[in-house]
Structure formats: structure tokens, C-alpha cells
Scaffold this motif. Structure first.
Motif, PDB file in Angstrom:
ATOM      1  N   TRP A   8       0.827  -1.201   0.000  1.00  0.00           N
ATOM      2  CA  TRP A   8       0.000   0.000   0.000  1.00  0.00           C
ATOM      3  C   TRP A   8       0.867   1.259   0.000  1.00  0.00           C
ATOM      4  N   ALA A  10       2.246   1.752  -3.523  1.00  0.00           N
ATOM      5  CA  ALA A  10       1.210   2.243  -4.428  1.00  0.00           C
ATOM      6  C   ALA A  10       0.939   3.723  -4.180  1.00  0.00           C
ATOM      7  N   TYR A  11       0.864   4.117  -2.915  1.00  0.00           N
ATOM      8  CA  TYR A  11       0.629   5.526  -2.583  1.00  0.00           C
ATOM      9  C   TYR A  11       1.796   6.398  -3.037  1.00  0.00           C
ATOM     10  N   SER A  66      -0.842   6.304  -6.833  1.00  0.00           N
ATOM     11  CA  SER A  66      -2.197   5.760  -6.832  1.00  0.00           C
ATOM     12  C   SER A  66      -2.973   6.366  -5.667  1.00  0.00           C
ATOM     13  N   ARG A  67      -4.191   6.802  -5.923  1.00  0.00           N
ATOM     14  CA  ARG A  67      -4.985   7.439  -4.887  1.00  0.00           C
ATOM     15  C   ARG A  67      -6.362   6.785  -4.729  1.00  0.00           C
ATOM     16  N   GLY A  68      -6.442   5.496  -4.950  1.00  0.00           N
ATOM     17  CA  GLY A  68      -7.690   4.773  -4.704  1.00  0.00           C
ATOM     18  C   GLY A  68      -7.782   4.449  -3.227  1.00  0.00           C
ATOM     19  N   HIS A  69      -8.438   5.290  -2.449  1.00  0.00           N
ATOM     20  CA  HIS A  69      -8.415   5.179  -0.989  1.00  0.00           C
ATOM     21  C   HIS A  69      -9.145   3.945  -0.476  1.00  0.00           C
ATOM     22  N   ARG A  71      -9.810   1.092  -2.851  1.00  0.00           N
ATOM     23  CA  ARG A  71      -9.287   0.012  -3.681  1.00  0.00           C
ATOM     24  C   ARG A  71      -7.863  -0.391  -3.296  1.00  0.00           C
ATOM     25  N   ASP A  72      -6.961   0.573  -3.119  1.00  0.00           N
ATOM     26  CA  ASP A  72      -5.545   0.272  -2.861  1.00  0.00           C
ATOM     27  C   ASP A  72      -5.310  -0.556  -1.601  1.00  0.00           C
ATOM     28  N   PRO A  73      -5.908  -0.202  -0.454  1.00  0.00           N
ATOM     29  CA  PRO A  73      -5.704  -1.037   0.732  1.00  0.00           C
ATOM     30  C   PRO A  73      -6.262  -2.453   0.566  1.00  0.00           C
ATOM     31  N   ILE A 130      -6.513  -4.160  -2.313  1.00  0.00           N
ATOM     32  CA  ILE A 130      -5.584  -4.889  -3.189  1.00  0.00           C
ATOM     33  C   ILE A 130      -4.305  -5.223  -2.436  1.00  0.00           C
ATOM     34  N   ALA A 131      -3.788  -4.291  -1.639  1.00  0.00           N
ATOM     35  CA  ALA A 131      -2.568  -4.542  -0.865  1.00  0.00           C
ATOM     36  C   ALA A 131      -2.785  -5.688   0.117  1.00  0.00           C
TER      37      ALA A 131
END
Length: 163
Positions: A117, A120-121, A125-128, A130-132, A134-135
């Protein structure tokens, strides 16, 4: 100072030489027994790699001191005159260091989550939401593949019995 700046590749030579020396010293301290190992033992590859690193360091230093220069990298869509993005580099280093600090106590799934995460940040990437997610999925999947399927023991931390 200008002389050294024009020959900055000498820094790479120094790093290669130190790394080669460390590999050689470490390889020569490997305990071996001829009767159990045969003619080629565990020292062969590390000694070869260490010697190769030293040879490359010497050849590169000789080339640099004779005036050889590496070709400037031509970027496809990169402005080579722009300064480096130190914020991204520092965020990536922070994510890596946080994961390193967490792996022993919190386990691989949590440390991997922080690493994935954070990377990605840092890379934009700023999918607040989605990103966590996926991580977390990538971290748990990596843990399960290595620990369960491949038999490589990774620290599970508090999730040891759950996964």
C-alpha cells in the motif's frame, strides 16, 4: 571537486570493489570438508562472483580514468533536465523501512500490506478504498503461497493461526 564530478563512475567502481571484497572474504570463511563436498564445494560460486566483481571494478575504473564516459540516458517520455522526485523516493524508503520494522512483530501479512500500500501511494495511486484492499489481498496471497504451498516459513505474527 570538478575532477571527481566528471568521473562520478568511480563511485560505482568503489562500491563494486567493496562488494567484491566482502563476497570474497565471506566466501573464504565458509567451512568445507573435501570428503563430503567433492572437488567443487560451496565456495566455488561465491569466490567466482567476488572475483568477477573485483575485475569489473578494475576494468571500469581503468576506462573512466582513461576518459571513458557512460552515454547519457535518453528518456522516452522523461525530461532529463528535471530534478529528481525526492518525495517519492523518501515515501518508498519509508514504506520499506516500516515493513522491515513490522515483519518481526506484526508478521508478513501486515508488513506486506504496509509495503504494497505504501508503494502504491508513493507512486501516485490514490484509490483510498481500492488500494488497501488490493494490498491486503496481495499480501495474504503472497503469504499463503510461500508459507503454505511452497513450505517457506514466513512470520505470521498475530495472524499465525488464522491463515
Amino acid at each position: 571537486m570538478t575532477w571527481l564530478r566528471e568521473r562520478s563512475e568511480l563511485g560505482v567502481c568503489a562500491v563494486l570493489a567493496v562488494l567484491g571484497a566482502l563476497v570474497l572474504v565471506d566466501a573464504l570463511t565458509i567451512p568445507t570438508d573435501f570428503a563430503t563436498r567433492g572437488p567443487i564445494g560451496p565456495k566455488a560460486v561465491p569466490v567466482l562472483v567476488g572475483a568477477a566483481l573485483l575485475v569489473v571494478a578494475v576494468v571500469l575504473a581503468r576506462d573512466v580514468l582513461r576518459g571513458g564516459r557512460g552515454a547519457a540516458e535518453g528518456g522516452e517520455d522523461v525530461d532529463l533536465s528535471a530534478p529528481g522526485d525526492w518525495r517519492t523516493v523518501l515515501l518508498l524508503c519509508g514504506a520499506f523501512l516500516a515493513a522491515t520494522a513490522l515483519i518481526g512483530t506484526a508478521g508478513f501479512p501486515v508488513a506486506g500490506f504496509v509495503l504494497f500500500w505504501g508503494a502504491a501511494y508513493a507512486l501516485g495511486s490514490r484509490g483510498h478504498v481500492r488500494d488497501p484492499l488490493i494490498a491486503a489481498a496481495v499480501s495474504v496471497l503472497t503469504y499463503v503461497v510461500f508459507d503454505v504451498l511452497l513450505g517457506v516459513p514466513l512470520p505470521g505474527g498475530p495472524l499465525m493461526g488464522v491463515l
